[in-house]
Design an enzyme around this catalytic site. Structure first.
Site, PDB file in Angstrom:
ATOM      1  N   GLY A 255     -25.314  51.015 -89.525  1.00 46.13           N
ATOM      2  CA  GLY A 255     -25.260  52.254 -90.297  1.00 46.13           C
ATOM      3  C   GLY A 255     -24.299  53.284 -89.738  1.00 46.13           C
TER       4      GLY A 255
ATOM      5  N   ARG B  48     -33.521  59.786 -87.060  1.00 39.32           N
ATOM      6  CA  ARG B  48     -32.218  59.126 -87.243  1.00 39.32           C
ATOM      7  C   ARG B  48     -32.038  58.761 -88.731  1.00 39.32           C
ATOM      8  NH1 ARG B  48     -30.415  53.919 -89.352  1.00 39.32           N
ATOM      9  NH2 ARG B  48     -28.457  53.402 -88.344  1.00 39.32           N
ATOM     10  N   VAL B  49     -30.849  58.980 -89.251  1.00 48.93           N
ATOM     11  CA  VAL B  49     -30.520  58.607 -90.623  1.00 48.93           C
ATOM     12  C   VAL B  49     -29.257  57.750 -90.597  1.00 48.93           C
ATOM     13  CG1 VAL B  49     -29.820  59.441 -92.899  1.00 48.93           C
ATOM     14  CG2 VAL B  49     -31.557  60.696 -91.585  1.00 48.93           C
TER      15      VAL B  49
ATOM     16  N   THR C  40     -25.031  47.003 -96.209  1.00 46.65           N
ATOM     17  CA  THR C  40     -26.035  46.730 -95.180  1.00 46.65           C
ATOM     18  C   THR C  40     -25.296  46.548 -93.853  1.00 46.65           C
ATOM     19  OG1 THR C  40     -27.556  45.028 -94.343  1.00 46.65           O
ATOM     20  CG2 THR C  40     -25.993  44.332 -96.000  1.00 46.65           C
ATOM     21  N   GLY C  41     -26.004  46.731 -92.756  1.00 52.25           N
ATOM     22  CA  GLY C  41     -25.363  46.515 -91.461  1.00 52.25           C
ATOM     23  C   GLY C  41     -25.465  47.735 -90.568  1.00 52.25           C
TER      24      GLY C  41
ATOM     25  N   THR D 254     -32.020  45.444 -94.282  1.00 47.89           N
ATOM     26  CA  THR D 254     -31.872  46.458 -95.325  1.00 47.89           C
ATOM     27  C   THR D 254     -31.756  45.750 -96.670  1.00 47.89           C
ATOM     28  OG1 THR D 254     -30.799  48.043 -93.874  1.00 47.89           O
ATOM     29  CG2 THR D 254     -30.192  48.174 -96.197  1.00 47.89           C
TER      30      THR D 254
HETATM   31  N1  GLY Z   1     -27.692  49.936 -92.651  1.00 52.31           N
HETATM   32  C1  GLY Z   1     -28.973  50.493 -92.452  1.00 52.31           C
HETATM   33  C2  GLY Z   1     -29.040  51.431 -91.339  1.00 52.31           C
HETATM   34  O1  GLY Z   1     -28.254  51.358 -90.411  1.00 52.31           O
HETATM   35  O2  GLY Z   1     -29.910  52.285 -91.365  1.00 52.31           O
END
Ligand code: GLY
Length: 295
Positions: free
Chosen positions: A221, A196-197, A218-219, A168
């Site tokens: 989500g 998926r979000v 980041t990481g 990301t």
């Molecule tokens: N951190 C980005 C995601 O999990 O979509």
């Protein structure tokens, strides 16, 4: 790192995770190029908002990163991207999520922010607005890189993929008028379900900016969403912690409550900082005192 109030600064990240050492130089070059693109805008007395969008766009176009070209793939092998951008001075925010074949999600998020009608547009229907503002889909398959196709073939579960390279991208910036902004963009997790979000397009989770602080995460989500990581950092900082202390405290909370992994870049009027729970997170920064990078 200390900076004068009113001094400009930009800090970018290329995602946290596990990255093989042979990719380090390419990732370092990518985040440096992104910081330079954003810094060129700040140097010309441009807005922090424009700077973070320019920086993130560079990383979306770089196939080494999990955003735009090179995005992670759904289990059907398709690309659905998420992004958000937030202006700290006005608290305006724009975001898009799970939009198929969208190469520069940060540009569509910026257009949502400028339009001001909504904050978040999702899915294929977001293309209606995108066409209105002159953004067109990437040619079929053009965002899919051989590296990500191979990863999808090797990926057996989303859980296992979560522990691997993230990629990301994000940026935080402060312009010469002292305004802060943040932006984050991603292809999400490898082998995700269509629709998926994650955290990246959600204000307060993956991205936050107000008059005091700007944050891009980041990481994992799902873990980041569960603790509203970016907003938690701003809340800790408001208690008097430094940006770095607030970030470390919020990441410790994420780890304790969810067991997940994340990395963060953060910028306020005193310092910039980056903290990650994972093995690597390429970052680059430029401010009035110089430039640097780390991985
Ligand atoms: N951190 C980005 C995601 O999990 O979509």
């Amino acid at each position: 790192m200390q900076a004068r109030r009113g001094a400009k600064a930009i800090l970018v990240h290329g995602g946290c995770g596990l990255v093989s050492a042979e990719r380090y130089d390419r990732l370092r070059a990518g985040v440096r190029a992104a910081a330079e693109a954003g810094n060129a805008i700040l140097d010309a007395d441009g807005d922090a908002l424009d700077a973070v969008v320019a920086a993130v766009r560079v990383l979306e176009d770089d196939p080494e990163f999990n955003a735009g070209t090179g995005a992670a793939l759904t289990r059907e092998g398709t690309v659905e991207t998420d992004a958000s951008v937030m202006d700290g001075d006005s608290r305006r925010v724009g975001a898009v999520a799970a939009v198929p074949d969208l190469g520069n999600a940060v540009l569509l998020a910026r257009a949502v922010l400028e339009a001001g009608e909504h904050v978040l547009l999702v899915g294929p229907a977001a293309w209606q607005f995108a066409h209105e503002v002159g953004i067109t889909p990437a040619p079929p398959g053009s965002l899919v890189t051989p590296r990500q196709r191979q990863r999808l073939q090797e990926a057996h579960t989303v859980e296992r993929e979560r522990e691997r390279e993230g990629g990301t991208v994000g940026a935080v910036a402060r312009d010469r008028r002292g305004r802060l902004a943040a932006a984050t963009s991603t292809g999400g997790t490898m082998r995700k379900r269509s629709g998926r979000v994650g955290d990246s397009p959600i204000p307060g989770a993956g991205t936050w900016a107000d008059r005091e602080i700007a944050v891009s995460c980041t990481g994992d989500g799902e873990a980041i969403l569960r603790v509203a990581l970016a907003r938690t950092i701003s809340a800790y900082a408001a208690t008097g912690m430094t940006a770095r202390e607030a970030t470390a405290a919020a990441l410790a909370e994420l780890r304790r409550l969810t067991g997940g992994t994340a990395g963060v870049i953060v910028l306020d009027h005193s310092e910039h900082a980056f903290v990650t729970l994972s093995a690597t997170m390429p970052v680059a920064w430029i401010d009035d005192t110089g430039a640097g990078d780390a991985i």
